[in-house]
Write an enzyme that holds these catalytic residues in place. Sequence first.
Site, PDB file in Angstrom:
ATOM      1  N   SER A  99       0.843  -1.194   0.000  1.00  0.00           N
ATOM      2  CA  SER A  99       0.000   0.000   0.000  1.00  0.00           C
ATOM      3  C   SER A  99       0.877   1.243   0.000  1.00  0.00           C
ATOM      4  O   SER A  99       1.925   1.287   0.651  1.00  0.00           O
ATOM      5  CB  SER A  99      -0.902   0.007   1.246  1.00  0.00           C
ATOM      6  N   SER A 101      -0.322   4.043   1.150  1.00  0.00           N
ATOM      7  CA  SER A 101      -0.894   4.924   2.175  1.00  0.00           C
ATOM      8  C   SER A 101       0.100   5.357   3.248  1.00  0.00           C
ATOM      9  O   SER A 101       0.151   6.546   3.594  1.00  0.00           O
ATOM     10  CB  SER A 101      -2.120   4.263   2.814  1.00  0.00           C
ATOM     11  N   THR A 138     -10.489   0.407   3.891  1.00  0.00           N
ATOM     12  CA  THR A 138     -10.615  -0.024   2.507  1.00  0.00           C
ATOM     13  C   THR A 138     -11.309  -1.379   2.446  1.00  0.00           C
ATOM     14  O   THR A 138     -11.797  -1.883   3.458  1.00  0.00           O
ATOM     15  CB  THR A 138      -9.221  -0.054   1.827  1.00  0.00           C
ATOM     16  N   LYS A 142     -15.686  -1.127   4.331  1.00  0.00           N
ATOM     17  CA  LYS A 142     -16.249   0.219   4.301  1.00  0.00           C
ATOM     18  C   LYS A 142     -17.677   0.281   4.823  1.00  0.00           C
ATOM     19  O   LYS A 142     -18.130   1.343   5.257  1.00  0.00           O
ATOM     20  CB  LYS A 142     -16.184   0.789   2.881  1.00  0.00           C
ATOM     21  N   ASP A 179     -13.497   9.588   0.158  1.00  0.00           N
ATOM     22  CA  ASP A 179     -13.392   9.182  -1.248  1.00  0.00           C
ATOM     23  C   ASP A 179     -14.117  10.180  -2.154  1.00  0.00           C
ATOM     24  O   ASP A 179     -13.710  10.415  -3.297  1.00  0.00           O
ATOM     25  CB  ASP A 179     -14.001   7.788  -1.451  1.00  0.00           C
ATOM     26  N   GLY A 203     -19.323  -1.134 -11.889  1.00  0.00           N
ATOM     27  CA  GLY A 203     -19.287  -1.621 -10.520  1.00  0.00           C
ATOM     28  C   GLY A 203     -20.455  -1.125  -9.695  1.00  0.00           C
ATOM     29  O   GLY A 203     -21.104  -0.125 -10.051  1.00  0.00           O
ATOM     30  N   TYR A 279      -4.847   2.602  -8.873  1.00  0.00           N
ATOM     31  CA  TYR A 279      -3.582   3.336  -8.937  1.00  0.00           C
ATOM     32  C   TYR A 279      -2.377   2.405  -9.030  1.00  0.00           C
ATOM     33  O   TYR A 279      -1.247   2.861  -9.162  1.00  0.00           O
ATOM     34  CB  TYR A 279      -3.428   4.264  -7.726  1.00  0.00           C
TER      35      TYR A 279
END
Length: 501
Positions: A99, A101, A138, A142, A179, A203, A279
């Site tokens: 990740s 993050s 994530t 959520k 988000d 989605g 990403y």
Amino acid sequence: MDLEEYRRQLNAIDDQVVSLFTRRMEIVTEIALWKQKQGMPVLDRSREESILQRLAALHPEQEENIRRLYEAMFEISREAQSRLLAPSFGLLGHPLGHSHSPNIHHKLADYTYTLFDIAPEKLHSFFQEGHFQGLNVTIPYKQRVMQYCEELSPLAKRLQAVNTLVRMPNGGLYGDNTDYAGLIYALKRAGIELQNKKVLILGTGATSRTAHAVAEDAEAREIVHVSRKGPVTYEDLSAHHNAEVIINTTPVGMFPNNSQKLIDLTQFPHCLGVVDVIYNPQWTPLLLQAKSLGITHANGGAMLVAQAKAAAEIFLNKSLDDAKIEEILNLLQVEVSNLVLIGMPGAGKTSLGKRVAEQMQRPFYDSDEILTQEQGCSPGELIRQQGEEAFRTLEAEVIARLGQYQGVVIATGGGSILKKENRDALQQNGILVWIQRDLAKLSIEGRPLSENLEQLQQLYTRRAPLYGVSAHAKMENNALLEEAVLKIQEVYHEILNSQWS
């Protein structure tokens, strides 16, 4: 009693002291966590002083030494408690894998940020222990984390999804969704407008609902959700060929399944903008096609950094400059983008690549060297033994793996660009530079496809157009190696600076 016996006794006492000290530190930790949950101050100097007075009264002849010893232990305890109770933040999900993050949040602010890869059966105990001040959330939690929130923001209630948690002064959890802000920033940055547009959202998960809310608030003309189960499925796409903006909120095309793609953009002749929230890789097959068709596009990088900045503002309860987003995004792109060298055999890709990787302090990979190690013979020998087609199949397997790497330098075989799948694999995370050298200077030794200058010229004539369409830039390598090493790094950073701006 001899000296050795004295030493044995001291060793036994030391063992007991260390064991007792360890247990004392465990209790200190438990008390600190209990006090934190009760809202009580953790450090209590009056309590420390009472301990010193009590122990000194028991052994007045050692009062000074007892004070020195326990002051040292109290200092160790305070440091441990400070580390334990410092505001701790992190990312909750499962599985997390690699990740970006932590890297992003460390650049945003000075706080501890940890990856919490928590299996579903351990989620409840994780929240009961509550050893965090704030979290990003994530997949797949959520929605599940909402049950642990004492309060939800209006946006989180509307989306029925939480991706940011922060502990309130009373110890309860506040759930929000950043988000939404991240997607708005990504759209604005790319110049993709939704007003009066038909928006196709791939989605139906939590991110899909975020995209719907963004499109709705932007006054999109029509919003259509597509999923495998419907009501609108991928078999129904012909009825929506007039979609003008497409947003992929699914994980299709995400690492490690980088080659996957849900739709063919040529079916949407009116498409003006494509957003892929993925990403990793930077360029999914969907975005590579959008780029080739000249459609405005954006990947999930800007959304990721922008939502992280919004989350950090909630964690810290203060505003951060939007300039931070661009600063971090630029740094992140440099860190994850590969430098890929393509060009004719003998152009110096390996020598140049090794030297550049050394200067950039990055791992170096050579597709031909990897093939040689794995197959036990050189590419030339493989072609002679098994034929070019069999060699290209083995080469494609290596290229597919290398293309998934991030932040490395890659030297490729001269014919690696012959297959489209290879070109796509190298471009998904890579800046491709065509290394050019005069044909007369190219080595032909051990190369069955170019055993003389005439064959070399024919090979170049066939491959040059593919080098041209694959490369982000081209660079001559006819002079000194060190000059080429410096030049290629300049080219790499110039391309990165313009790629997503």
